[in-house]
Design an enzyme around this catalytic site. Structure first.
Site, short mmCIF file in Angstrom:
data_model
loop_
_atom_site.label_atom_id
_atom_site.label_comp_id
_atom_site.label_asym_id
_atom_site.label_seq_id
_atom_site.Cartn_x
_atom_site.Cartn_y
_atom_site.Cartn_z
CB SER A 131 35.61 5.79 31.19
OG SER A 131 35.49 5.49 32.57
CE1 TYR A 144 31.72 1.98 30.12
CE2 TYR A 144 33.16 1.73 32.02
CZ TYR A 144 32.55 2.53 31.09
OH TYR A 144 32.78 3.89 31.10
#
Length: 270
Positions: A131, A144
């Site tokens: 990501s 995360y």
């Protein structure tokens, strides 16, 4: 034609990637825990297979089954993962560990299992879905982002180690993609903050996340599927593919702006 194993294939990016790769002539094994949601992939020629990336025996069985049937695994696409947001003080260490189990150690389990076969064939592709959150950190996303930063470092080291054996490692780094990810992360954030010191700020951030993911600015997940195909088919795949809404400008701003200014932008962006 490549023999491909893709995790997290039951929905979103994983589902679309499995469909596209199969349509382009690859022999695809789409893996996930929710077998019922894999059934519809059969019509595209995808082979559904049960996999829990947090379970060593499950990972071993999947790799064994594919090798037994196909004789090799050319590509591993580590797509399984999830985003659980919340203040460090609010999120339990059990939840943090679970996120690492799925987002990092699940990747490591499968990677360790497929590498001997790839080295034997002197060819392989390992494509890790990271990501832009592996390059920048957003508000209330500590755990995360910790998993994605770790995945980036893991992939960089792995790429150097495996290059002499003909194995190429690539990172896909999506920006804002129109999937359920943002809503799930927002729900985790709101729930974790209930009754705590961060509740007001967390509720505001969660509302902002839902608004962003409900809008029309997010990129279609198909761009990720096409990028995975590009990394798989390329003779010399890139180490990183930074794509999707906001990815390149946000990573650029993170690199050039003072840290506290970037923090302020992240805290007020929703």
């Amino acid at each position: 034609m490549a023999i491909v194993l893709i995790t997290g294939a039951s929905s979103g990016i994983g589902y679309q990637a499995a469909e596209l790769l199969a349509q382009k002539g690859h022999q695809v094994y789409g893996a996930a825990r929710r077998m019922d949601e894999l059934e519809s992939l059969k019509k595209f020629g995808v082979n559904p297979i049960y996999l829990d990336v947090t379970n060593q025996a499950s990972c071993e069985e999947v790799v064994r089954a594919i090798i037994e049937k196909e004789g090799k695994i050319d590509a591993l696409i580590n797509n399984a993962g999830y985003g659980s947001y919340g203040a460090v003080e609010d999120v339990s260490l059990e939840e943090a560990q679970r996120q690492f189990e799925v987002n990092l150690f699940g990747v490591a389990r499968l990677t360790k299992l497929v590498l001997p076969h790839m080295r034997k064939n002197k060819f392989g592709r390992i494509i890790n879905i990271s990501s832009m959150g592996g390059r920048v950190t957003t508000y209330f996303g500590a755990w995360y982002h910790a998993t994605k930063y770790a995945l980036e470092a893991f992939s960089d080291a792995l790429r150097m180690e495996t290059k002499p054996f003909g194995v190429e490692v690539s990172l896909i780094e999506p920006g804002g993609i129109k999937t359920q990810w943002g809503f799930i992360a927002a729900d985790h954030l709101a729930e974790s903050a209930k009754g705590g010191a961060y509740e007001k700020a967390a509720q505001k951030a969660a509302i902002g996340m839902r608004r962003q993911y409900s809008g029309n600015m997010m990129s279609d997940p198909k761009i990720i599927s096409k990028t995975i195909l590009k990394a798989l088919d390329s003779r010399k795949p890139r180490a990183r593919y930074l794509i999707g809404f906001g990815a390149k400008p946000i990573v650029f701003l993170h690199a050039i702006l003072p840290t506290r200014l970037f923090d302020w932008i992240m805290m007020h962006s929703s």
